[in-house]
Structure formats: structure tokens, C-alpha cells
Design a protein around this motif. Structure first.
Motif, PDB file in Angstrom:
ATOM      1  N   GLU A   1      -0.566   5.647   4.000  1.00 46.93           N
ATOM      2  CA  GLU A   1       0.800   5.969   3.329  1.00 46.93           C
ATOM      3  C   GLU A   1       1.319   4.658   2.518  1.00 46.93           C
ATOM      4  N   ALA A   2       1.175   3.679   3.346  1.00 54.22           N
ATOM      5  CA  ALA A   2       1.759   2.048   2.587  1.00 54.22           C
ATOM      6  C   ALA A   2       0.924   1.996   1.514  1.00 54.22           C
ATOM      7  N   ILE A   3      -0.323   2.229   1.237  1.00 56.86           N
ATOM      8  CA  ILE A   3      -1.092   1.835   0.185  1.00 56.86           C
ATOM      9  C   ILE A   3      -0.717   3.139  -0.867  1.00 56.86           C
ATOM     10  N   VAL A   4      -0.461   4.351  -0.739  1.00 59.10           N
ATOM     11  CA  VAL A   4      -0.272   5.100  -1.582  1.00 59.10           C
ATOM     12  C   VAL A   4       1.302   4.707  -2.239  1.00 59.10           C
ATOM     13  N   LYS A   5       2.299   4.237  -1.474  1.00 61.33           N
ATOM     14  CA  LYS A   5       3.707   4.149  -1.652  1.00 61.33           C
ATOM     15  C   LYS A   5       3.766   2.934  -2.575  1.00 61.33           C
TER      16      LYS A   5
END
Length: 210
Positions: A80-84
Motif C-alpha cells: 500500500e505504501a508503494i502504491v501511495k
């Protein structure tokens, strides 16, 4: 088999240390990143140019990111952190030994089950990047669609339907177990009434009547 056109191939290695240092992760999650992730590659870049598309779209690029893991596990918060931190749409191809999993973020993280790598299937179909993105959501988030879906339902409506079905299945299992254990007739009757209500709604959803 991940079947993306050859023109989209990138196969660019991302230095792991430089990659995670820019992510807004807590110290425990950074430690997990270091201990769980082996290698990261950007495998494919799907754009209007690489796919030779003519239709305009709000989506301008979709990247396929492969992450080789040191064990068959990665914390969802890392993905999720990579996506955001990325302005483009991302699809993850997670691998461990001879097994793989596909994942993407659409309001929340969706993943397929882990399976032998040769059984993974993903293709890019559509006349615009937005259509292709919807198709990727369908192949990953709705990989095992749980209900008969009335024609014309959007991807988001189908996802909401699937989540309601999963929630009902859990409620039915929990209520059924509680009813078996309950000794007081009145409370047991109330639990069985709830159970019948949940089962009726589940049946209607599965049959496409709701």
C-alpha cells in the motif's frame, strides 16, 4: 502466464535500499521490507504508446512490478505504501520459489491466492488504459467471483457485492456456532432468526436477485 505485449517490456531493476528509504514506513515495516524482499523489478510499462492505443484515458500508465520474496509473505502495508508513493497504476507480481501471487490496489489491496507460477494468468485487453485497468481489477480482485452478476454491473458494484457475500458467510458461520452453544431457548431462537435472515440474503445475492 502474464501475457503483456513485448513492446511494454522494461525489466528494470530497482535498487532495494534506495527504494524502501523513500517509503513512509515505520521502523518495524522497514525491517520487514529488508528481511522479506529479495529483488524488485519494473517488468512492464503499459502506456498509449507501448500499446498503440488511440483512445484517451484518465489512466496514463500501468506498471507491472515484480517482487521476489525471501518467504511466501509480505505485509500489505508495504504494498500500500508503494502504491501511495507512485502516481501510476501498479500491478504486483509477487514470487517465492516456484509460486506466485498477483495484487493491486483499488480502494484497498486485492490479491489472488498463491499458486504455482505457471498457473498465474493476466492479460491486457481493452481500447483504452482505463478499460485495461478495469480488466486487470477484474482478473485479480474478481478472480473467483462469488455470485451470478446481473448484466451492466460496474467493477465497483461487483466488488461491493463480493465483499457483502464474504461478510455474510462469516456472519453465518459465527451465528451458527453461537446458536449451537446457546443454552437459553429465547436467545437461541433469536440467533436462529438472524441466521435465517443472513442465509436468505446470501442466497439472493448468489442468485443475482439483489
Amino acid at each position: 502466464m502474464i501475457d503483456f505485449p513485448a513492446a511494454t517490456a522494461v525489466h528494470r531493476k530497482m535498487p532495494k535500499e534506495a527504494f524502501y528509504k523513500h517509503l513512509p514506513l515505520t521502523k518495524p515495516l522497514k525491517d520487514k521490507f529488508v528481511s522479506d524482499v529479495d529483488r524488485i523489478y519494473v517488468e512492464n510499462s503499459l502506456t498509449r504508446e507501448t500499446l498503440n492505443l488511440t483512445a484517451d484515458s484518465a489512466v496514463d500508465e500501468i506498471l507491472l512490478v515484480s517482487i521476489a520474496l525471501k518467504k511466501q509473505e509480505i505485509d500489505a502495508k508495504i504494498l500500500e505504501a508503494i502504491v501511495k508513493q507512485n502516481p501510476h497504476k501498479l500491478v504486483f507480481h509477487l514470487t517465492f520459489e516456484d509460486r506466485g501471487q498477483l495484487a493491486l490496489y483499488h480502494g484497498k489491496l486485492y490479491r489472488t491466492a498463491w499458486m504455482p507460477s505457471e498457473e498465474l494468468a493476466l492479460s491486457a485487453k481493452g481500447y483504452s488504459l482505463a478499460e485495461i485497468w478495469d480488466g486487470l481489477i477484474e482478473q485479480i480482485a474478481l478472480h473467483e467471483e462469488r455470485a451470478e452478476v446481473p448484466a451492466g454491473r460496474s467493477i465497483d458494484e461487483r466488488l461491493a457485492l463480493q465483499e457483502r457475500i464474504v461478510k455474510l458467510e462469516k456472519l453465518i458461520a459465527k451465528t451458527e456456532a453461537a446458536a449451537w452453544k446457546e443454552q437459553q431457548p429465547k436467545k437461541r431462537f433469536e440467533l436462529y432468526s438472524k441466521l435465517q435472515k443472513y442465509q436468505k440474503e446470501l442466497e439472493e445475492l448468489n442468485d443475482g436477485r439483489k
